[in-house]
Design a protein around this motif. Structure first.
Motif, PDB file in Angstrom:
ATOM      1  N   TRP A 129      -0.909   9.597  -3.691  1.00  0.00           N
ATOM      2  CA  TRP A 129      -1.536   8.278  -3.558  1.00  0.00           C
ATOM      3  C   TRP A 129      -0.512   7.225  -3.179  1.00  0.00           C
ATOM      4  CZ3 TRP A 129      -5.278   7.611  -8.349  1.00  0.00           C
ATOM      5  CH2 TRP A 129      -6.290   8.580  -8.253  1.00  0.00           C
ATOM      6  N   THR A 130       0.746   7.467  -3.472  1.00  0.00           N
ATOM      7  CA  THR A 130       1.763   6.491  -3.090  1.00  0.00           C
ATOM      8  C   THR A 130       1.986   6.602  -1.586  1.00  0.00           C
ATOM      9  OG1 THR A 130       3.469   8.088  -3.576  1.00  0.00           O
ATOM     10  CG2 THR A 130       3.028   6.457  -5.256  1.00  0.00           C
ATOM     11  N   ASN A 131       2.473   5.525  -1.020  1.00  0.00           N
ATOM     12  CA  ASN A 131       2.607   5.492   0.434  1.00  0.00           C
ATOM     13  C   ASN A 131       3.592   6.543   0.931  1.00  0.00           C
ATOM     14  OD1 ASN A 131       3.617   4.332   3.112  1.00  0.00           O
ATOM     15  ND2 ASN A 131       1.751   3.225   2.620  1.00  0.00           N
ATOM     16  N   VAL A 133       5.583   6.542   3.397  1.00  0.00           N
ATOM     17  CA  VAL A 133       6.920   6.029   3.718  1.00  0.00           C
ATOM     18  C   VAL A 133       7.781   5.989   2.445  1.00  0.00           C
ATOM     19  CG1 VAL A 133       8.195   4.064   4.624  1.00  0.00           C
ATOM     20  CG2 VAL A 133       6.017   4.689   5.629  1.00  0.00           C
ATOM     21  N   ILE A 134       7.174   5.583   1.337  1.00  0.00           N
ATOM     22  CA  ILE A 134       7.917   5.495   0.079  1.00  0.00           C
ATOM     23  C   ILE A 134       8.314   6.878  -0.420  1.00  0.00           C
ATOM     24  CG2 ILE A 134       7.726   4.866  -2.363  1.00  0.00           C
ATOM     25  CD1 ILE A 134       6.018   2.524  -1.500  1.00  0.00           C
ATOM     26  N   PHE A 137      11.062   8.102   1.612  1.00  0.00           N
ATOM     27  CA  PHE A 137      12.258   7.345   1.250  1.00  0.00           C
ATOM     28  C   PHE A 137      12.880   7.907  -0.030  1.00  0.00           C
ATOM     29  CE2 PHE A 137      13.939   3.572  -1.088  1.00  0.00           C
ATOM     30  CZ  PHE A 137      15.082   3.415  -0.329  1.00  0.00           C
ATOM     31  N   MET A 140      14.940  10.713   0.913  1.00  0.00           N
ATOM     32  CA  MET A 140      16.188  10.256   1.530  1.00  0.00           C
ATOM     33  C   MET A 140      17.221   9.944   0.451  1.00  0.00           C
ATOM     34  SD  MET A 140      14.652   7.749   4.470  1.00  0.00           S
ATOM     35  CE  MET A 140      16.179   7.291   5.256  1.00  0.00           C
ATOM     36  N   TYR A 241       4.431  12.378  11.939  1.00  0.00           N
ATOM     37  CA  TYR A 241       5.346  11.442  12.581  1.00  0.00           C
ATOM     38  C   TYR A 241       6.408  10.913  11.616  1.00  0.00           C
ATOM     39  CZ  TYR A 241       6.906   6.982  14.539  1.00  0.00           C
ATOM     40  OH  TYR A 241       7.660   5.933  14.963  1.00  0.00           O
ATOM     41  N   VAL A 242       5.961  10.453  10.437  1.00  0.00           N
ATOM     42  CA  VAL A 242       6.852   9.738   9.517  1.00  0.00           C
ATOM     43  C   VAL A 242       7.991  10.626   9.019  1.00  0.00           C
ATOM     44  CG1 VAL A 242       6.960   8.646   7.244  1.00  0.00           C
ATOM     45  CG2 VAL A 242       5.087   8.112   8.785  1.00  0.00           C
TER      46      VAL A 242
ATOM     47  N   ILE B 205      -4.346   0.863   2.037  1.00  0.00           N
ATOM     48  CA  ILE B 205      -3.012   0.594   1.490  1.00  0.00           C
ATOM     49  C   ILE B 205      -2.060   1.749   1.813  1.00  0.00           C
ATOM     50  CG2 ILE B 205      -1.729   0.438  -0.691  1.00  0.00           C
ATOM     51  CD1 ILE B 205      -3.073  -2.111  -0.296  1.00  0.00           C
ATOM     52  N   ASP B 206      -2.604   2.968   1.817  1.00  0.00           N
ATOM     53  CA  ASP B 206      -1.766   4.154   1.981  1.00  0.00           C
ATOM     54  C   ASP B 206      -1.391   4.394   3.442  1.00  0.00           C
ATOM     55  OD1 ASP B 206      -0.430   6.208   0.725  1.00  0.00           O
ATOM     56  OD2 ASP B 206      -1.959   7.672   1.236  1.00  0.00           O
ATOM     57  N   ASP B 207      -2.135   3.758   4.353  1.00  0.00           N
ATOM     58  CA  ASP B 207      -1.905   4.062   5.759  1.00  0.00           C
ATOM     59  C   ASP B 207      -0.626   3.409   6.272  1.00  0.00           C
ATOM     60  OD1 ASP B 207      -2.733   4.801   8.562  1.00  0.00           O
ATOM     61  OD2 ASP B 207      -2.541   2.633   8.715  1.00  0.00           O
ATOM     62  N   PHE B 208       0.137   4.183   7.032  1.00  0.00           N
ATOM     63  CA  PHE B 208       1.267   3.594   7.724  1.00  0.00           C
ATOM     64  C   PHE B 208       1.130   3.724   9.236  1.00  0.00           C
ATOM     65  CE2 PHE B 208       5.255   4.465   9.940  1.00  0.00           C
ATOM     66  CZ  PHE B 208       5.768   3.182   9.925  1.00  0.00           C
ATOM     67  N   VAL B 209       0.862   4.936   9.719  1.00  0.00           N
ATOM     68  CA  VAL B 209       0.955   5.213  11.151  1.00  0.00           C
ATOM     69  C   VAL B 209       0.001   4.346  11.968  1.00  0.00           C
ATOM     70  CG1 VAL B 209       0.615   6.991  12.899  1.00  0.00           C
ATOM     71  CG2 VAL B 209       1.815   7.542  10.809  1.00  0.00           C
ATOM     72  N   PHE B 212       0.981   0.737  11.898  1.00  0.00           N
ATOM     73  CA  PHE B 212       2.225   0.551  12.643  1.00  0.00           C
ATOM     74  C   PHE B 212       1.943   0.350  14.128  1.00  0.00           C
ATOM     75  CE2 PHE B 212       6.097   2.585  14.606  1.00  0.00           C
ATOM     76  CZ  PHE B 212       6.987   1.598  14.245  1.00  0.00           C
ATOM     77  N   PRO B 223       4.114  -1.362   3.897  1.00  0.00           N
ATOM     78  CA  PRO B 223       4.744  -0.136   4.415  1.00  0.00           C
ATOM     79  C   PRO B 223       5.519  -0.379   5.720  1.00  0.00           C
ATOM     80  CG  PRO B 223       2.492   0.308   3.767  1.00  0.00           C
ATOM     81  CD  PRO B 223       2.678  -1.166   3.657  1.00  0.00           C
ATOM     82  N   ILE B 226       8.778  -1.975   4.800  1.00  0.00           N
ATOM     83  CA  ILE B 226       9.689  -0.994   4.200  1.00  0.00           C
ATOM     84  C   ILE B 226      10.268  -0.084   5.285  1.00  0.00           C
ATOM     85  CG2 ILE B 226       9.824   0.979   2.616  1.00  0.00           C
ATOM     86  CD1 ILE B 226       7.665  -0.354   0.941  1.00  0.00           C
ATOM     87  N   TRP B 227       9.409   0.333   6.200  1.00  0.00           N
ATOM     88  CA  TRP B 227       9.846   1.185   7.321  1.00  0.00           C
ATOM     89  C   TRP B 227      10.978   0.495   8.094  1.00  0.00           C
ATOM     90  CZ3 TRP B 227       8.779   5.983   9.302  1.00  0.00           C
ATOM     91  CH2 TRP B 227       9.074   6.214  10.643  1.00  0.00           C
ATOM     92  N   ILE B 230      14.175   0.456   6.091  1.00  0.00           N
ATOM     93  CA  ILE B 230      14.833   1.769   6.048  1.00  0.00           C
ATOM     94  C   ILE B 230      15.556   2.014   7.367  1.00  0.00           C
ATOM     95  CG2 ILE B 230      14.463   4.265   5.960  1.00  0.00           C
ATOM     96  CD1 ILE B 230      12.056   3.765   4.164  1.00  0.00           C
ATOM     97  N   LYS B 231      14.882   1.666   8.476  1.00  0.00           N
ATOM     98  CA  LYS B 231      15.473   1.909   9.796  1.00  0.00           C
ATOM     99  C   LYS B 231      16.731   1.062   9.995  1.00  0.00           C
ATOM    100  CE  LYS B 231      12.976   4.849  12.064  1.00  0.00           C
ATOM    101  NZ  LYS B 231      13.229   5.672  13.219  1.00  0.00           N
ATOM    102  N   ILE B 238      14.401  -2.206  -1.303  1.00  0.00           N
ATOM    103  CA  ILE B 238      13.274  -1.319  -0.992  1.00  0.00           C
ATOM    104  C   ILE B 238      12.862  -0.574  -2.249  1.00  0.00           C
ATOM    105  CG2 ILE B 238      12.429   0.467   0.567  1.00  0.00           C
ATOM    106  CD1 ILE B 238      14.842  -0.023   2.305  1.00  0.00           C
ATOM    107  N   ALA B 242       9.134  -0.568  -3.679  1.00  0.00           N
ATOM    108  CA  ALA B 242       8.534   0.754  -3.801  1.00  0.00           C
ATOM    109  C   ALA B 242       8.126   1.018  -5.245  1.00  0.00           C
ATOM    110  CB  ALA B 242       9.509   1.820  -3.318  1.00  0.00           C
ATOM    111  N   MET B 245       4.953  -0.698  -6.020  1.00  0.00           N
ATOM    112  CA  MET B 245       3.802  -0.008  -5.424  1.00  0.00           C
ATOM    113  C   MET B 245       3.478   1.278  -6.177  1.00  0.00           C
ATOM    114  SD  MET B 245       4.515  -0.734  -1.381  1.00  0.00           S
ATOM    115  CE  MET B 245       2.999  -0.042  -0.731  1.00  0.00           C
ATOM    116  N   ILE B 246       4.513   2.000  -6.630  1.00  0.00           N
ATOM    117  CA  ILE B 246       4.275   3.205  -7.438  1.00  0.00           C
ATOM    118  C   ILE B 246       3.581   2.816  -8.746  1.00  0.00           C
ATOM    119  CG2 ILE B 246       5.382   5.107  -8.694  1.00  0.00           C
ATOM    120  CD1 ILE B 246       7.620   4.996  -6.563  1.00  0.00           C
TER     121      ILE B 246
END
Lengths: 305, 265
Positions: A129-131, A133-134, A137, A140, A241-242, B205-209, B212, B223, B226-227, B230-231, B238, B242, B245-246
């Motif tokens: 459920w967490t994003n 990207v997170i 990360f 990472m 992708y991510v 909320i969970d969507d990134f792609v 983006f 997100p 945050i992306w 990170i880049k 972050i 994060a 959000m968790i």
């Protein structure tokens, strides 16, 4: 008399049709305008020529597909082919690993007390459920140079000193397995919960060895769940992708990154669109194959996602 | 005896898997309280990264964008999806294969293809007409598109689960279709509507792609922020966002657990 009833029926039919129109039309039109048309446009772009700034132009050509296959200005290069093979390989390996982990987990949950099961399932699902990207990360952070995991790999001699475990293909596989594990546990759990234990009992009564009993009495019954899970894992993994972008680096690129790169930075829309078509073909082949296998097993309804 | 060893082995495997599932999240949370600017060494507890968050305009606006996007898109998707779900139920005896294909399309399309289709489409429409400039509006449109199927399927399955004679009874009770909708249908499918809204909100909320690719320069969500961070190079800030959000997800998990246990009773 007959006429009036006909008129009544046709009026009722009109009312029904109008009802269908009012309820279904807004959503159907929305999806058509904002998804079917855009995808159709993208498909069309693949058959156009690349103009200045990478934007599509007339005339129509198959140039983008030639580029996708690796033929460029400087002759053929295997880069894109490697990316495609890597996507297939990563999908295969990560799906297999997910099955190996999810199978015992799903079984274990069904052996626990009934009141614990919903909590156990929730505990497995909550990280997803967490994003995305997170989550990536987080890996990472775990695989970076100087962390205990990287230190361990270094002392065993897997990586050079002062290097992290990412970017690497290994990190991408790990990220994929992490990401998709819950998607396999849920359908497998559903399959185990419905398991007909009489068959297992019968196998034991007939002095089947535990291995034989498993292969002939348990495994076939869980196949529909396994198939549903494979659809839920393999198809999105192939287009990921991510995770390869963050954990893979240049040598861990997958098809999703190849496609996305053509719409940012060094733009080439037709090439990217050709890659998207490839991805769609893979998706529909995957869905179709699973449906066929699912129907043959007779447990078709779970496979239809 | 043998069975017990198997069971114990599975128990160990279960706990190892939980470590695997939660380790990345725990690391992010722990290092959000790190006093040093390091992802490898924990030097002491401090709240400096959280204090930094509060002063960061970009993060605050990204948070606002995320909320506006999630709430607006969920409300629109709820209305449209609820109508489709009911239509699918009422007319389930007709041949609606094309509708099923249309509804499953957003679910099966790989999200990168989804996002890029929308992005190229919006860019071209904007070039031709000047409307639909990439920004929060285009993001809302894209999010509604992937939320509609989930709302429709949830509402549809709720209607299928109802006793058909209820509809007859409602027909006798209330004269107009509007009264029926207001006093019978909406109250009966309220749980389905709630869970559909909750799911739509989470999906958004969970969507990134997809976000983006449909976002404009001013409409970055959390997100996306945050992306970008990170880049640019990992910053401990972050970890702090994060972690928040968790935390939100953890609260949602507890709520859903309480909800499901209540329903059982």
């Amino acid at each position: 008399m007959a006429e009036t009833s006909m008129a009544l029926r046709s009026r009722a039919l009109v009312a029904e049709s109008r009802h269908l129109l009012f309820t279904v039309a807004p959503g159907a039109i929305w999806i058509f305008v904002f998804l079917v048309l855009p995808s159709a446009y993208l498909m069309g772009v693949a058959f156009m020529t690349t103009g200045p700034y990478g934007l599509p132009e007339m005339p129509l050509s198959l140039d983008s597909f030639r580029r996708l296959a690796g033929f460029g200005f400087l002759g053929w290069s295997p880069g894109n082919l490697y990316t495609l093979l890597r996507s297939l390989w990563q999908t295969l390996v990560s799906t297999a690993l997910v099955v190996v982990i999810a199978y015992p987990i799903a079984y274990y949950i069904t052996t626990c007390r009934e009141k614990w099961r919903p909590i156990m399932l929730l505990v497995v699902v909550v990280p997803s459920w967490t994003n995305q990207v997170i989550r990536t990360f987080g890996w990472m952070n775990l695989l970076a140079p100087g962390t205990p995991l990287a230190g361990l790999a270094e002392s065993v001699g897997l990586i050079n000193p002062n290097m992290g475990l990412y970017p690497s293909n290994f990190a991408v596989t790990l990220g994929l397995v992490y990401n998709f594990l819950p998607f396999m546990v849920l359908p497998l759990y559903a399959a185990f919960e419905k398991l007909d234990t009489a068959q297992v009992q019968a196998a034991q009564d007939l002095y089947a060895s535990p291995v034989r009993a498993f292969w002939h009495a348990v495994f076939p019954q869980t196949l529909p769940g396994l198939l549903a899970g494979t659809v839920l894992v393999a198809i999105p993994a192939f287009g990921m992708y991510v995770i390869p972008e963050l954990l893979g680096g240049g040598k861990g690129m997958m098809l999703g990154n190849l496609v996305a790169n053509q719409f940012a930075g060094s733009a080439n829309w037709p090439l990217g669109a050709a890659g998207a078509i490839l991805m769609l073909i893979a998706t529909f082949i995957g869905l179709f194959a699973m449906r066929r296998v699912g129907k043959r097993l007779g447990g078709g309804e779970e496979v239809v996602i | 005896m043998k069975k017990r060893t198997l069971q114990r082995g599975l128990g160990v495997f279960w706990w190892l898997t939980l470590v695997f599932l939660y380790l990345p999240l725990v690391v992010v949370m722990v290092f959000s309280f790190n006093s040093a600017n390091s992802a490898a060494h924990f030097t002491g507890i401090s709240l400096r990264w959280y204090r930094r968050l509060l002063g960061n305009e970009e993060i605050l606006s990204a948070f606002a964008n995320s909320m506006v996007l999630a709430i607006t898109s969920s409300v629109i998707a709820l209305v449209i999806g609820c109508l489709i779900g009911y239509g699918m139920y009422r007319h389930r005896h007709r041949k609606l294969g094309w509708l099923i294909v249309l509804i499953y399309l957003p679910i099966v399309l790989p999200d990168i293809v989804f996002g890029i289709s929308e992005m190229t489409f919006f860019v071209q429409i904007h070039r031709l007409t000047g409307i639909l400039q990439p920004g929060i509006e285009t993001m809302i449109i894209a999010h509604v598109t992937f939320q509609i199927p989930f709302v429709a399927l949830i509402v549809y399955s709720r209607f299928v689960g109802l006793d058909p004679s209820l509809f007859e009874a409602a027909k006798d009770l209330y004269a107009s279709p509007w009264q029926r909708a207001l006093h019978f249908m909406l109250p009966t499918i309220k749980p389905a509507l709630l869970s559909a809204f909750f799911l739509s909100f989470t999906l958004s909320i969970d969507d990134f792609v997809i976000s983006f690719f449909t976002a404009g320069p001013e409409s970055a969500t959390l997100p996306i922020y945050i992306w970008g961070a990170i880049k640019k190079g990992v910053s401990p800030e972050i970890n702090a966002i994060a972690t928040l959000m968790i935390g939100a997800v953890a609260i949602a998990a507890v709520l859903s657990l309480i909800f499901s246990y209540r329903r059982q009773r």
